[in-house]
Design a protein around this motif. Structure first.
Motif, PDB file in Angstrom:
ATOM      1  N   ILE A  24       3.736  -2.111   4.450  1.00 18.65           N
ATOM      2  CA  ILE A  24       3.590  -2.015   2.863  1.00 18.65           C
ATOM      3  C   ILE A  24       4.004  -0.480   2.484  1.00 18.65           C
ATOM      4  O   ILE A  24       3.682   0.324   3.060  1.00 18.65           O
ATOM      5  CB  ILE A  24       1.871  -2.235   2.903  1.00 18.65           C
ATOM      6  CG1 ILE A  24       1.279  -3.408   3.289  1.00 18.65           C
ATOM      7  CG2 ILE A  24       1.429  -1.801   1.293  1.00 18.65           C
ATOM      8  CD1 ILE A  24      -0.095  -3.553   3.299  1.00 18.65           C
ATOM      9  N   PRO A  25       4.835  -0.719   1.369  1.00 19.86           N
ATOM     10  CA  PRO A  25       5.295   0.570   0.836  1.00 19.86           C
ATOM     11  C   PRO A  25       4.347   1.746   0.770  1.00 19.86           C
ATOM     12  O   PRO A  25       4.477   2.747   1.090  1.00 19.86           O
ATOM     13  CB  PRO A  25       6.178   0.113  -0.469  1.00 19.86           C
ATOM     14  CG  PRO A  25       6.508  -1.440  -0.250  1.00 19.86           C
ATOM     15  CD  PRO A  25       5.245  -1.761   0.634  1.00 19.86           C
ATOM     16  N   ARG A  26       3.306   1.346   0.138  1.00 24.05           N
ATOM     17  CA  ARG A  26       2.250   2.382  -0.410  1.00 24.05           C
ATOM     18  C   ARG A  26       1.754   3.034   1.093  1.00 24.05           C
ATOM     19  O   ARG A  26       1.681   4.234   1.204  1.00 24.05           O
ATOM     20  CB  ARG A  26       1.092   1.796  -1.035  1.00 24.05           C
ATOM     21  CG  ARG A  26      -0.029   2.722  -1.284  1.00 24.05           C
ATOM     22  CD  ARG A  26      -0.975   1.851  -2.518  1.00 24.05           C
ATOM     23  NE  ARG A  26      -2.361   2.225  -1.837  1.00 24.05           N
ATOM     24  CZ  ARG A  26      -3.445   1.613  -2.162  1.00 24.05           C
ATOM     25  NH1 ARG A  26      -2.997   0.671  -3.482  1.00 24.05           N
ATOM     26  NH2 ARG A  26      -4.462   1.609  -1.814  1.00 24.05           N
ATOM     27  N   CYS A  27       1.475   2.185   2.129  1.00 26.30           N
ATOM     28  CA  CYS A  27       0.941   2.631   3.168  1.00 26.30           C
ATOM     29  C   CYS A  27       2.024   3.347   4.058  1.00 26.30           C
ATOM     30  O   CYS A  27       1.644   4.357   4.892  1.00 26.30           O
ATOM     31  CB  CYS A  27       0.178   1.336   4.178  1.00 26.30           C
ATOM     32  SG  CYS A  27      -1.101   0.682   3.267  1.00 26.30           S
ATOM     33  N   SER A  28       3.211   3.002   3.790  1.00 23.47           N
ATOM     34  CA  SER A  28       4.267   3.652   4.710  1.00 23.47           C
ATOM     35  C   SER A  28       4.579   5.109   4.350  1.00 23.47           C
ATOM     36  O   SER A  28       5.114   5.924   5.154  1.00 23.47           O
ATOM     37  CB  SER A  28       5.603   2.812   4.714  1.00 23.47           C
ATOM     38  OG  SER A  28       6.095   2.897   3.452  1.00 23.47           O
ATOM     39  N   ALA A  35      -2.363  -6.314  -0.127  1.00 24.51           N
ATOM     40  CA  ALA A  35      -2.629  -5.432  -1.223  1.00 24.51           C
ATOM     41  C   ALA A  35      -4.132  -4.409  -0.825  1.00 24.51           C
ATOM     42  O   ALA A  35      -5.239  -5.001  -1.112  1.00 24.51           O
ATOM     43  CB  ALA A  35      -2.810  -5.908  -2.477  1.00 24.51           C
ATOM     44  N   PRO A  36      -3.906  -3.306  -0.321  1.00 28.50           N
ATOM     45  CA  PRO A  36      -4.921  -2.481   0.049  1.00 28.50           C
ATOM     46  C   PRO A  36      -5.863  -2.336  -0.960  1.00 28.50           C
ATOM     47  O   PRO A  36      -5.520  -2.248  -2.243  1.00 28.50           O
ATOM     48  CB  PRO A  36      -4.100  -1.387   0.323  1.00 28.50           C
ATOM     49  CG  PRO A  36      -2.830  -1.649   0.859  1.00 28.50           C
ATOM     50  CD  PRO A  36      -2.512  -2.677  -0.009  1.00 28.50           C
ATOM     51  N   ILE A  37      -7.165  -2.241  -0.746  1.00 28.42           N
ATOM     52  CA  ILE A  37      -8.276  -1.956  -1.755  1.00 28.42           C
ATOM     53  C   ILE A  37      -8.413  -0.427  -2.035  1.00 28.42           C
ATOM     54  O   ILE A  37      -8.679   0.155  -1.064  1.00 28.42           O
ATOM     55  CB  ILE A  37      -9.532  -2.654  -1.190  1.00 28.42           C
ATOM     56  CG1 ILE A  37      -9.124  -4.062  -1.080  1.00 28.42           C
ATOM     57  CG2 ILE A  37     -10.668  -2.341  -2.371  1.00 28.42           C
ATOM     58  CD1 ILE A  37     -10.529  -4.639  -0.436  1.00 28.42           C
ATOM     59  N   ASP A  38      -8.175   0.133  -3.370  1.00 32.23           N
ATOM     60  CA  ASP A  38      -7.982   1.449  -3.353  1.00 32.23           C
ATOM     61  C   ASP A  38      -9.416   1.961  -2.916  1.00 32.23           C
ATOM     62  O   ASP A  38      -9.298   3.478  -2.284  1.00 32.23           O
ATOM     63  CB  ASP A  38      -7.896   1.602  -5.033  1.00 32.23           C
ATOM     64  CG  ASP A  38      -6.644   1.351  -5.460  1.00 32.23           C
ATOM     65  OD1 ASP A  38      -5.857   1.448  -4.608  1.00 32.23           O
ATOM     66  OD2 ASP A  38      -6.408   1.022  -6.587  1.00 32.23           O
TER      67      ASP A  38
END
Length: 159
Positions: free
Chosen positions: A66-70, A95-98
């Motif tokens: 996941i781009p945001r997690c990477s 989609a990670p939960i903010d």
């Protein structure tokens, strides 16, 4: 940890109809991977595939993809979230939960500071319980100011 949950290494089978699903939280029709076939005596005789692609995707999933997690500096210590919970929250498995991200970041930051202040990180490094790389990561987390995970709700008297 590279895995977000047991979904990546276990098959989940519903006992009432022998359906194969990614996990108990994703037992929806669109995520049905397949089903075991039975003869009239109840003996399993084969498997019928349904959405094999979701099985391959979820069983091969790594949160680092996941781009945001990477790009997240907390990724090495993150539990990566629950894909079923994420689907139930947003309609998207990946989609990670903010609010969950904020909570986990805050937890790692606070625990890292406590471990440092108690001298536990130095003891762990000296006794080779952690690597120098992990020690340095804890030190980065110690210095990070993370937004509080909870949300304050204010009410306005204006109509």
């Amino acid at each position: 940890a590279a895995y977000s949950c047991s979904m990546q290494w276990l098959f989940h089978i519903t006992l009432n109809n022998l359906s194969i699903v990614p996990c108990h939280r994703t037992s929806y029709k669109q995520f049905l991977i397949g089903r075991f076939n039975q003869d009239e005596t109840g003996k399993i005789t084969g498997v019928t595939g349904n959405n094999v692609a979701i099985g391959i995707t979820t069983h091969g999933f790594r949160a680092g993809s996941i781009p945001r997690c990477s790009r997240c500096k907390y990724a090495p210590g993150c539990v990566k979230g629950c894909l079923g919970s994420q689907y139930e929250h947003s309609g998207e498995l990946f989609a990670p939960i903010d609010s969950v991200c904020r909570l986990l970041k805050r937890k790692l930051s606070v625990l890292s500071r406590e471990y440092r202040d108690l001298g536990l990180l130095d003891i762990a490094l000296e006794n080779k319980y952690i690597t120098p790389e992990l020690y340095n990561l804890y030190m980065v987390w110690c210095e990070e100011e993370v937004e509080e995970p909870w949300v304050t709700i204010t009410r306005s008297n204006k109509q």
